[in-house]
Design a protein around this motif. Sequence first.
Motif, PDB file in Angstrom:
ATOM      1  N   GLU A 264      23.169  13.224 -22.740  1.00 50.82           N
ATOM      2  CA  GLU A 264      22.227  13.636 -23.619  1.00 50.82           C
ATOM      3  C   GLU A 264      20.500  13.685 -22.684  1.00 50.82           C
ATOM      4  O   GLU A 264      19.963  14.865 -22.701  1.00 50.82           O
ATOM      5  CB  GLU A 264      21.630  12.926 -24.823  1.00 50.82           C
ATOM      6  CG  GLU A 264      20.756  13.654 -25.705  1.00 50.82           C
ATOM      7  CD  GLU A 264      20.859  12.973 -27.145  1.00 50.82           C
ATOM      8  OE1 GLU A 264      19.912  13.165 -27.798  1.00 50.82           O
ATOM      9  OE2 GLU A 264      21.703  12.048 -27.385  1.00 50.82           O
TER      10      GLU A 264
ATOM     11  N   ILE B   9      18.580  17.060 -21.777  1.00 53.60           N
ATOM     12  CA  ILE B   9      16.821  17.453 -21.640  1.00 53.60           C
ATOM     13  C   ILE B   9      16.309  17.748 -20.285  1.00 53.60           C
ATOM     14  O   ILE B   9      15.623  18.668 -20.339  1.00 53.60           O
ATOM     15  CB  ILE B   9      16.368  15.954 -21.995  1.00 53.60           C
ATOM     16  CG1 ILE B   9      16.853  15.689 -23.582  1.00 53.60           C
ATOM     17  CG2 ILE B   9      14.674  16.129 -22.056  1.00 53.60           C
ATOM     18  CD1 ILE B   9      16.221  14.402 -24.070  1.00 53.60           C
TER      19      ILE B   9
ATOM     20  N   PRO C 115      14.824  11.032 -27.082  1.00 52.76           N
ATOM     21  CA  PRO C 115      15.826  11.209 -28.290  1.00 52.76           C
ATOM     22  C   PRO C 115      16.160  10.042 -29.301  1.00 52.76           C
ATOM     23  O   PRO C 115      15.908   8.694 -28.674  1.00 52.76           O
ATOM     24  CB  PRO C 115      17.010  11.733 -27.673  1.00 52.76           C
ATOM     25  CG  PRO C 115      16.490  11.968 -26.161  1.00 52.76           C
ATOM     26  CD  PRO C 115      15.354  11.190 -26.054  1.00 52.76           C
TER      27      PRO C 115
END
Length: 336
Positions: free
Chosen positions: A74, A78, A100
């Motif tokens: 993740e 980004i 996040p």
Amino acid sequence: MTSDCGCILIVCGLPASGKSSLIHQIETGLMQEFRIIVVEYDHLMPGDVEKMLITETSAEEASKWKLYREEIVECVDILLGNLSGLSSVSPKTCSVASQPVSVSDGLWMKFEECYTSILGNEVPSGASRPFVIIIDDNMYYRSMRYQYFQLARKHRVGFSELYLDCSTETAVSQNAMRVAGQVDENVIRSMATHFESPNKETCQWEKHSLQMSSHSAIIGDIRLLINSAIEDPVHPLLVEDVEQKEESRQICSQSGIHQADQILRKLIAQQMIAAKASGTSTDKLKQMAGQLAEKRSRILKDMKLGIVTLNLTTDVKNASKDPNSQLYKFIASVFC
């Protein structure tokens, strides 16, 4: 090529095979041509997490390992969003993204240290360097690498793999000479038996892959690999509307796993028939059957844990009967 194009480069291999040394050579030799960002799993992930997967002591620990790795993916997502120009945030801004919710404080702090410094680098006057995100990890299961192929597709960038071929005994020997960061020898040996090296002959998505040893690494070949991946970005899937996305989430149901199991059984049968027809001995056929059965079990387990995700847009009903169905093609690509 412009500074908002680039590729992901997976550098995979056994622990102590020489990945870090090779990556240093790449950084030194190609830094004037590419904007190189190294994502080092050993730095981002606690040392005992990789051992959790190898030893598989419990489903709870396997889930913890999965969570750490998902958080790293993740973070890279980004990073790609900013570097590839698909984000509304300028890649020249240091505070490019907020943390996040699903990413732990410790991991985000470590990642942001690297993230901010890289984005703060100035591009030399008159030059425009494509970026290369190097993923430094063992990545011994094909499904691990496939997650990054999916990211490349999402952000329309290139995808490539560099496999550092190293014998088990060499890795064990080099690991023993390490002053710090030694890996349990049993972990190395177990990983070697499970390693699924890139295969561009059978897996089309691994077409931009290169195999070499630490002693035969040639920067020119690596440059060609990177350029070929950048010039051939992964094509995106059709854009889904809200209803299609909801349908895609339903694919991870027991029905989807059942169809996947049927497909895996067919793929195993095909390989066994081909091996028997080629005159493979009975002993080797038995060994092959055991290895394929183990691989099938692991893929199904990864699907149940969510390590292998199914981002498909069509119904999986009767997918095992149609070799052209999305699910059939997906499972074949993971199994190959």
